[in-house]
Design an enzyme around this catalytic site. Structure first.
Site, PDB file in Angstrom:
ATOM      1  N   GLU A 185       0.825  -1.222   0.000  1.00  0.00           N
ATOM      2  CA  GLU A 185       0.000   0.000   0.000  1.00  0.00           C
ATOM      3  C   GLU A 185       0.855   1.266   0.000  1.00  0.00           C
ATOM      4  OE1 GLU A 185      -2.742  -0.332   3.316  1.00  0.00           O
ATOM      5  OE2 GLU A 185      -4.157  -1.368   2.023  1.00  0.00           O
ATOM      6  N   GLU A 253      -6.825  -7.690  -0.662  1.00  0.00           N
ATOM      7  CA  GLU A 253      -7.337  -7.735   0.721  1.00  0.00           C
ATOM      8  C   GLU A 253      -8.811  -7.401   0.748  1.00  0.00           C
ATOM      9  OE1 GLU A 253      -5.172  -5.337   3.568  1.00  0.00           O
ATOM     10  OE2 GLU A 253      -3.246  -5.925   2.701  1.00  0.00           O
TER      11      GLU A 253
END
Ligand code: GAL
Length: 827
Positions: A185, A253
């Site tokens: 991320e 995710e």
């Protein structure tokens, strides 16, 4: 004598077998711009995160088996740098850190692996997985274009890749690893690092590529991921995510619930909403989807990030102990089967999406041979009656109906046909507890620190805790002295107070050996103190509960006591007199005596007293022995009554405990409506209760035939008399199935002992896993034979499977409605 012809032929045959073994089975993983392809075949891939150190090697085969049975193709895991290298260039890959064994366990079960090396991983893991020694390495700046950092990252990442290559674990070598991830991320925080962030991003991509793993690399949440890196999405919903042009749509995710912090309530995400998110993702062109977490597990030892609980259950499809979290696991399993049955049309079909208004969208995937369809109703309130290709379909609000042949509804995300299990805790049958637990104790020896102020390092300022302790322990003593003459102006009227500016860590303060107070998240600590003429010793014990793990520059967030630390009094004229101690000589000591002397280790022969067991006394060690609970059910220890500390079973840390930290009293709801967007504060429960009362003891930490030892280090003070060992099992199951479905009831290896409720028609109420104790009632229409049929088919059996059809169950007064069978059974 020359070797015979036969012998030479046999030798040649063997060689070619060896060669075949090492080269022939390479698997080519790639993408065709739309789907991930494996050996040229476009795929729909279902995956789930399991973090190997959050369980034990003994648990891995079962966790992976249940993942496979749940319909997964792959297991996703991070690699945890600071766990493997607590000291620079000294590595540990033993026990639950045996990454290679974990990957091979998945491989043996026939599952693929997505290896998220990071090595920054976030994951609610201490310091986001980076070793704290990096922070203390001269010239090192974390997660940016900094040679010192990049060199360390390169070193570790290359080592992991080489380890996997040596074992032939990449798909390109015939192994299970189909994809690898670099960073995590970074796109969300890149702005924070300015121009250097972009340089680092590009370096990450080039470096990863240079490792030649032969499988695609991913960078999650990184819209600007350089080619050929695949940018992927993380979140509760990713159906609206747009990948880079000509890249596959991937979801690394899908948060199945949420993690928990000390002082927070219990998060809960419904099976209906989770299935809705997944179905929508595939309706809108997804190819790879991963549940984060599929099994969350336990933060043993000190691995949790700042203020994250020891349990990392996550409300995942497999619970903390590895048991099925039903109906989530089963509802998703059915979804997976349905999606897999359409793999060909989903990956090859021409896509026609039609917006019917009112938040209703239909999508057709058509190939020449066959078509598959989705009917999606994203309205969070209104159910929809959709007329589609000449047939009427009822699609409840916030749900997707899947029609693999574009005619018959095989699955609807809001119609849960899987049983809900209600778990119960049973007392340890091996002994009569807690009465039979005999406790011994010892005080933590803090005289040297609290009375003498004696440490190991002395400097003239307050040190940040990561810098002073290098993450060797949660505990760091800060000690100084202040000399007060009789005529010091601070001896004015009123009291003298000690004021400490902290960074939000735990603080215990002592003045001249007296405990003057503790704070569980000290920012502005202030207490009255009694001082004496001459030398006064001030000793402050700072305790961390892990370091922060997320955000731009998260690594720089300070811990410990940065000050100022001041004494405040008033002189005779009522004016404040402030003595700033921040620049005094401070003496530091890392850790505690009991930790250095390994009081938690069962082998250690140390003196423990059984007389005058103290309660509610800070800094106390307790020890008891117990027999392992019989059977194979998961074991927990109930630490109700205790304050905060760390616990060990036979020398294995079962994590930090803190039952005295109650969850906040607001933000919980009585009802949980699956409709509408989920976020981590929706559907919470257990407000006002201990954030975590039960702590997992993996069976492999205990001995069967011998006495087991539990050691507690109690920091705030507590009473161990209520501590007990329990097992967790399925207590009852209940289920709801719509007509023309099969309802399965199972007590996880036990037999069904009774049927408490059964009704076919329109039964009311829920039997929820959101809040135990809710139950069904009969509706306006109810056939008379449901109870007797279910009793006959299920009682005394480990599982039963019932065809729910109107022919079998009478429902005379129901009229034209879709009927349901609701059952509650006792295990
Ligand atoms: C994501 C992160 C994961 C985990 C998750 C929350 O942003 O990539 O590692 O921290 O949030 O559980």
């Amino acid at each position: 004598m020359p070797p015979s012809k036969n012998f030479t032929l046999a030798l040649l045959f063997c060689f070619s077998l060896i060669l075949l073994n090492s080269y022939a089975s390479a698997i080519k993983v790639s993408h065709d711009g739309r789907s991930i392809t494996i050996d040229g075949k476009p795929r729909i891939l279902l995956s789930g995160s399991i973090h190997y150190p959050r369980s034990t090697p003994e648990m891995w085969p079962e966790l992976i088996k249940k993942s496979k049975e749940g319909g997964l193709d792959a297991i996703e895991t991070y690699v945890f740098w600071n766990a493997h290298a607590p000291v620079r260039r000294q590595y540990d890959f033993t026990g639950n850190l045996d990454l290679i064994k974990f990957i091979k366990t998945a491989q043996d079960a026939g599952l693929y692996v997505v290896l998220r090396i990071g090595p920054y991983v976030c994951a609610e893991w201490n310091y986001g997985g980076l070793p704290v020694w990096l922070h203390n390495l001269p010239g090192c700046q974390i997660r940016t274009a900094n040679d010192v950092f990049m060199n360390e990252m390169k070193n570790f990442t290359t080592m992991i890749v080489d380890m996997a290559k040596r074992e032939k674990l990449f798909a390109s070598q015939g192994g299970p690893i189909i994809m690898a991830q670099i960073e995590n991320e970074y796109g969300d925080v890149e702005w924070w690092y300015g121009a250097a962030g972009k340089v680092y991003r590009d370096w990450c991509a080039n470096f990863a590529e240079s490792l030649n793993v032969g499988v695609p690399w991913i960078m999650c949440q990184q819209n600007d991921a350089p080619d050929p890196m695949i940018n992927t999405c993380n979140g509760y919903y990713c159906d609206q995510f747009t990948p880079k042009p000509n890249y596959p749509k991937m979801w690394t995710e899908n948060w199945t619930g949420w993690f928990k912090s000390w002082g927070a309530s219990d998060p809960y995400r419904t099976a209906e909403d989770l299935a809705f998110a997944v179905a929508k993702f595939f309706q809108f062109g997804g190819t790879f989807q991963n549940y984060y977490m599929y099994h969350g597990g336990t933060n043993f030892g000190r691995v949790a990030a700042g203020y994250i609980t020891t349990s990392y259950d996550y409300n995942a499809p497999l619970d903390e102990y590895g048991a099925l979290n039903q109906p989530k696991w089963g509802h998703l399993k059915q979804l997976h089967e349905t999606l897999k049955s359409m793999e060909y049309t989903l990956t090859h079909g021409n896509i026609t999406a039609t917006d019917l208004g009112n938040n209703v969208t239909t999508t057709v995937y058509a190939t020449e041979e066959s078509s598959s369809c989705f009917l999606c109703n994203s309205d969070y309130k209104l159910d929809a009656n959709i007329s589609f290709r000449g047939t009427n379909y009822f699609v409840p609000a916030w749900s997707v109906s899947i029609l693999p042949d574009c005619k018959t509804e095989a699955y609807n995300t809001a119609k849960v046909n899987t049983q809900t299990t209600v778990k119960v805790k049973r007392n340890n049958k091996a002994e009569d507890e807690p009465q039979s637990l005999h406790w011994t104790w010892r005080p933590e020896n803090i005289d040297e620190t609290k009375i003498l102020g004696k440490g190991e390092v002395v400097v003239n300022h307050l040190m940040e805790q990561k810098e002073a302790a290098n993450d060797e322990s949660d505990y760091l003593w800060y000690m100084t002295s202040v000399d007060l003459k009789k005529d010091d102006p601070i001896w004015g009227k009123n009291n003298i107070t000690l004021r400490i500016n902290g960074t939000g860590c735990i603080l215990h303060a002592y003045v001249n050996g007296e405990h003057i107070g503790s704070d569980q998240a000290a920012r502005n600590f202030e207490r009255n103190v009694t001082l004496k003429d001459g030398r006064n010793i001030i000793s402050l014990l700072s305790a961390t509960t892990g370091f922060s793990n997320y955000g731009g520059g998260y690594d720089l967030q300070p811990a410990g006591i940065l000050g100022p630390v001041v004494l405040v009094g008033q002189n005779g004229d009522d004016e404040s007199v402030i003595k700033d101690l921040s620049g005094h000589k401070w003496s530091y000591k890392v850790g505690l005596h009991g930790l250095t002397n390994k009081l938690f280790s069962s082998e250690k022969a140390t003196k423990w007293s059984s007389e005058n067991l103290p309660v509610n006394t800070t800094m106390t060690w307790y020890k008891t022995t117990f027999k392992a609970p019989l059977g194979t059910d998961p074991v927990v220890v109930d630490l109700q009554g205790l304050g905060k500390g760390n616990a060990w079973v036979n020398g294995h840390s079962i994590g930090r405990y803190w039952p005295s930290f109650l969850a906040k009293t607001d933000g919980c709801s009585d009802e949980c409506d699956y409709r509408g967007k989920y976020e981590s504060k929706k559907c919470n429960s257990k407000c006002g209760e201990p954030t975590q009362r039960w702590y997992h003891i993996p069976r492999s930490f205990m001995r069967d035939d011998d006495e087991n030892t539990l050691v507690l280090f109690e920091e705030f003070g507590g009473d161990p008399s209520l501590v007990k060992f329990q097992t967790i099992a399925v207590g009852s199951v209940c289920a709801n199935a719509y007509e023309n479905n099969t309802l399965e009831l199972a007590c996880d290896g036990r037999s069904i002992s009774a049927i408490k409720f059964a009704s076919f028609g329109n039964p009311q109420g829920t039997c929820g896993s959101f809040k135990n104790g809710t139950s069904f009632t009969k509706g306006t229409c109810d056939g008379s034979n449901a109870l007797s049929i279910i009793q006959k088919e299920c009682v005394g059996k480990e599982k039963c499977s019932i065809d729910v059809s109107g022919d079998k169950f009478d429902s005379t007064n129901c009229g034209d409605i879709v009927k349901r069978l609701a059952v509650e059974a006792v295990c």
